[in-house]
Motif scaffolding. Structure first.
Motif, mmCIF file in Angstrom:
data_model
loop_
_atom_site.group_PDB
_atom_site.id
_atom_site.type_symbol
_atom_site.label_atom_id
_atom_site.label_comp_id
_atom_site.label_asym_id
_atom_site.label_seq_id
_atom_site.Cartn_x
_atom_site.Cartn_y
_atom_site.Cartn_z
ATOM 1 N N ILE A 217 10.502 -15.703 1.169
ATOM 2 C CA ILE A 217 8.610 -15.699 0.648
ATOM 3 C C ILE A 217 8.400 -14.400 -0.750
ATOM 4 O O ILE A 217 8.480 -13.110 0.087
ATOM 5 C CB ILE A 217 7.383 -15.387 1.207
ATOM 6 N N TYR A 218 8.800 -15.265 -1.443
ATOM 7 C CA TYR A 218 8.688 -13.690 -2.916
ATOM 8 C C TYR A 218 7.547 -14.578 -3.891
ATOM 9 O O TYR A 218 7.611 -14.852 -4.151
ATOM 10 C CB TYR A 218 9.997 -14.729 -4.151
ATOM 11 N N ALA A 219 6.659 -13.460 -3.061
ATOM 12 C CA ALA A 219 5.837 -13.586 -3.095
ATOM 13 C C ALA A 219 4.902 -14.033 -4.791
ATOM 14 O O ALA A 219 4.069 -14.042 -5.066
ATOM 15 C CB ALA A 219 4.775 -12.753 -2.750
ATOM 16 N N GLN A 220 5.973 -12.456 -5.933
ATOM 17 C CA GLN A 220 5.664 -12.353 -7.452
ATOM 18 C C GLN A 220 5.461 -13.725 -7.749
ATOM 19 O O GLN A 220 5.197 -13.991 -9.264
ATOM 20 C CB GLN A 220 6.220 -10.664 -7.506
ATOM 21 N N TYR A 221 6.333 -14.369 -7.625
ATOM 22 C CA TYR A 221 7.118 -15.529 -8.661
ATOM 23 C C TYR A 221 5.482 -16.536 -8.187
ATOM 24 O O TYR A 221 4.996 -17.390 -9.793
ATOM 25 C CB TYR A 221 8.204 -16.023 -8.186
ATOM 26 N N PRO A 222 5.406 -17.584 -6.820
ATOM 27 C CA PRO A 222 5.627 -16.865 -6.528
ATOM 28 C C PRO A 222 6.861 -18.004 -6.186
ATOM 29 O O PRO A 222 6.811 -19.296 -6.786
ATOM 30 C CB PRO A 222 4.177 -17.628 -5.199
ATOM 31 N N GLU A 223 7.814 -17.720 -4.740
ATOM 32 C CA GLU A 223 9.300 -19.388 -4.761
ATOM 33 C C GLU A 223 9.300 -19.021 -3.037
ATOM 34 O O GLU A 223 8.893 -18.279 -2.943
ATOM 35 C CB GLU A 223 10.010 -19.376 -5.285
ATOM 36 N N MET A 224 9.705 -19.527 -2.549
ATOM 37 C CA MET A 224 9.873 -19.814 -0.736
ATOM 38 C C MET A 224 11.652 -20.363 -1.497
ATOM 39 O O MET A 224 11.437 -21.617 -1.409
ATOM 40 C CB MET A 224 9.151 -21.038 -0.320
ATOM 41 N N ARG A 225 11.934 -20.045 -0.830
ATOM 42 C CA ARG A 225 13.592 -20.732 -0.471
ATOM 43 C C ARG A 225 14.213 -20.178 0.817
ATOM 44 O O ARG A 225 13.417 -19.234 1.488
ATOM 45 C CB ARG A 225 14.797 -19.701 -1.615
ATOM 46 N N LEU A 226 15.461 -21.117 1.655
ATOM 47 C CA LEU A 226 16.027 -20.774 2.794
ATOM 48 C C LEU A 226 17.415 -20.288 2.420
ATOM 49 O O LEU A 226 17.279 -20.228 1.560
ATOM 50 C CB LEU A 226 15.903 -22.323 2.801
ATOM 51 N N SER A 227 18.151 -19.221 3.501
ATOM 52 C CA SER A 227 19.112 -18.258 3.416
ATOM 53 C C SER A 227 19.212 -18.619 4.891
ATOM 54 O O SER A 227 18.464 -18.808 5.819
ATOM 55 C CB SER A 227 19.189 -17.681 2.936
ATOM 56 N N GLY A 228 21.189 -17.931 5.205
ATOM 57 C CA GLY A 228 21.424 -17.787 6.290
ATOM 58 C C GLY A 228 21.774 -18.749 7.278
ATOM 59 O O GLY A 228 21.456 -19.172 7.933
ATOM 60 N N PHE A 229 22.753 -19.763 6.058
ATOM 61 C CA PHE A 229 22.985 -20.540 7.108
ATOM 62 C C PHE A 229 23.441 -21.130 7.849
ATOM 63 O O PHE A 229 24.035 -21.521 8.601
ATOM 64 C CB PHE A 229 23.379 -22.040 5.398
ATOM 65 N N LYS A 230 24.691 -19.635 8.690
ATOM 66 C CA LYS A 230 25.361 -19.912 9.587
ATOM 67 C C LYS A 230 25.366 -20.181 10.746
ATOM 68 O O LYS A 230 24.249 -19.594 11.085
ATOM 69 C CB LYS A 230 25.876 -18.596 9.206
ATOM 70 N N THR A 231 25.786 -20.759 11.093
ATOM 71 C CA THR A 231 25.825 -21.576 12.683
ATOM 72 C C THR A 231 26.267 -20.235 13.843
ATOM 73 O O THR A 231 26.573 -19.147 13.466
ATOM 74 C CB THR A 231 26.974 -22.535 12.935
#
Length: 569
Positions: A217-231
């Protein structure tokens, strides 16, 4: 930040700058196809910035390497402090079982595999993977050319798009480094939320857990992104690797994210065939989104619960609870109605985030006053030293020697009983809450008369208590009476319980609704902790967040409120 970085602040395009049709002001492409650098490019490229100027995030993987980069970093041998800051990335062909994680060699590799890609040609084919009796939502996110495991996947400007539907574990990660857009947040930590249950779906129908998939959660924009997709087997979908996106810039990919009835996530990557990509684009935006499409939303599990509730209402039954061993035993405590309801529905009692019945929270209540949650403080004296809090601020029962701390606490009002004042810090109800969600800045504080922060609840702690579990809740009125049945008394039962046929079915809540209800005095804190120095085993912590009239409170707390007669055909 390092001026040698490939991207600079003036290069960044934020989703808030897109026009009303969702087109980028620079490249003129739809948001799904825009390749202009976003905030992730300036925050998440450790190979392009001076790593010595950036504190490692709190969520770390093997040997202190950030979990998003495990399997991508090929660290140099020898002394890490003297290593060159230029870092190479690779996706290994090594089988997952042979991945080296030896701390002496420092080699970390990740296997790409094509088993997570699905070549499909219709939405119907997609939905066949997600049966309605198990999944409530099926979302589709067309991926831009530069979306991969390193650059993250943009989803929304509002973190609650996913936050209210999926079960997350909220925490913190690395420092905000931007000094331009939202620069007042520079030096503060970025909130993150890890999916409690995220799985990748293979082409063979297997669901492989990916324990570190997270929402940033990048509050200053704001933007919500997903990462860390490794199983958990150290794999990622091949099409999500950096190498794939470089070699196949024109490949179309659609990320499918489906919500289970228990607020878990099952995802797959679709390589669209025929007219599927255009078919997906014609689907409605999810919660008003321009880039995330809703393929299906259904609540067939509601009918299952309704039928089960219908079978147990308007009849007296002994007060009982179900044990973890799935046995029914007499119960005579204050929670007898709730435990009896769960037992009648064959539910083993829980205190997790998934709700009571297939993701639906059940609240049996005998009065208008209802406890919504019992989330404990994680800040202030209470969290640091419970004994000191109770002896300094509580009152002593001269008969038992135990300390108690009670009193009704409403926002911005001094409690007559305790003398404390509760305030929400860092929150403006007229502004987007996503822009205010900076770790450590938004919290609820309980202040002693001398101004000391005696107890506090970070927003992350509150979100862990109020989220997907409360997004669908059924309030069931109940009655309790002392039993006159000799047979029940002999069996150890003190009470009998009956549930009303008229229930309130609620759906759709949010952190903003929670905070606004606290600000307006609709939700109050009614604590009842106890500290017994003579018998520590009898000490307890209990922070009760309550409403005085649930029939009025639901109109404020939820998007949808339905009054349902369970016996009406």
């Amino acid at each position: 930040m390092d001026t040698s970085s490939q991207y600079h602040e003036q290069d960044i395009i934020h989703t808030s700058e897109f026009d009303e049709w969702g087109f980028c002001p620079r490249c003129k492409n739809d948001a799904a196809d825009c390749e202009c650098p976003g905030p992730a490019d300036i925050f998440e490229h450790p190979e392009e910035t001076d790593s010595r100027q950036t504190e490692l995030p709190s969520s770390q993987g093997v040997d202190g390497v950030h979990s998003d980069l495990i399997g991508q970093l090929e660290l140099p041998l020898g002394n890490e402090e003297s290593a060159d800051t230029s870092t190479s990335y690779r996706i290994s062909d090594t089988p997952a079982s042979d991945v080296i994680k030896d701390k002496n060699t420092k080699e970390l590799s990740m296997t790409e595999t094509h088993c997570y890609e699905h070549e499909l040609s219709s939405i119907e084919e997609i939905l066949n993977y997600f049966p309605e009796d198990r999944f409530t939502h099926v979302l589709a996110k067309p991926l831009p050319k530069n979306a991969n495991d390193k650059n993250q996947v943009y989803f929304s400007s509002d973190f609650n798009m996913l936050g209210q539907h999926f079960a997350f574990r909220y925490g913190e990660r690395g420092l905000v480094t931007s000094h331009k857009k939202g620069g007042k947040n520079a030096g503060k930590r970025i909130p993150e939320a890890v999916f409690e249950d995220f799985r990748w779906l293979t082409d063979a129908g297997e669901e492989i857990p990916a324990p570190n998939v997270k929402m940033l959660i990048y509050a200053q924009y704001p933007e919500m992104r997903l990462s860390g997709f490794k199983t958990e087997t150290n794999e990622i979908p091949a099409s999500m690797s950096v190498e794939y996106t470089k070699k196949n810039p024109e490949a179309q990919r659609i990320m499918i994210l489906a919500r289970t009835v228990n607020a878990g996530a099952v995802a797959m990557i679709v390589m669209p065939q025929g007219e599927l990509a255009e078919e997906v684009r014609r689907c409605p935006g999810f919660m008003g989104s321009r880039v995330v499409r809703l393929l299906r939303e259904t609540y067939s599990h509601d009918n299952d619960l309704r039928q089960k509730l219908s079978a147990v209402v308007e009849k007296w039954m002994p007060g009982v609870r179900r044990t973890k061993d799935n046995e029914t035993i007499p119960f005579n405590g204050t929670q007898v109605c709730g435990y009896t309801l769960e037992d009648s529905l064959e539910i083993i009692p829980n205190s997790d985030k998934e709700g009571d019945y297939m993701g639906i929270e059940l609240k049996a209540h005998t009065a208008k006053k209802v406890t919504l949650m019992t989330t404990e403080p994680d800040m202030g004296v209470y969290a640091e030293d419970f004994k000191r809090f109770m002896t300094d601020y509580g009152y002593k029962d001269e008969k038992s020697g135990a300390y108690r701390w009670t009193g009704t606490h409403k926002a911005n009002m001094r409690s007559t009983r305790s003398g404390f004042t509760m305030r929400i810090e860092g929150y403006d109800r007229d502004k987007d809450i996503s822009k205010q969600l900076v770790a450590g800045s938004l919290y609820i504080g309980m202040y002693a008369p001398d101004g000391t922060l005696a107890a506090g609840w970070s927003m992350e702690r509150l979100l862990n208590g109020w989220g997907a579990k409360h997004n669908e809740t059924v309030y069931v009125p109940a009655q309790r009476r002392d039993t006159e049945n000799a047979e029940l008394k002999d069996a150890g039962n003190k009470y009998e319980v009956r549930f009303n046929r008229s229930v309130v079915w609620c759906r759709g809540t949010s952190p903003k609704k929670l905070l606004d209800a606290i600000l307006d005095g609709i939700i109050i804190l009614d604590p009842a902790p106890k500290y017994d120095p003579n018998n520590p085993g009898k000490s307890k912590r209990r922070s009760q967040w309550r409403v005085n009239d649930i029939s009025k409170a639901v109109q404020v707390l939820y998007d949808s409120v339905t009054y349902d007669d369970l016996l009406e055909s």
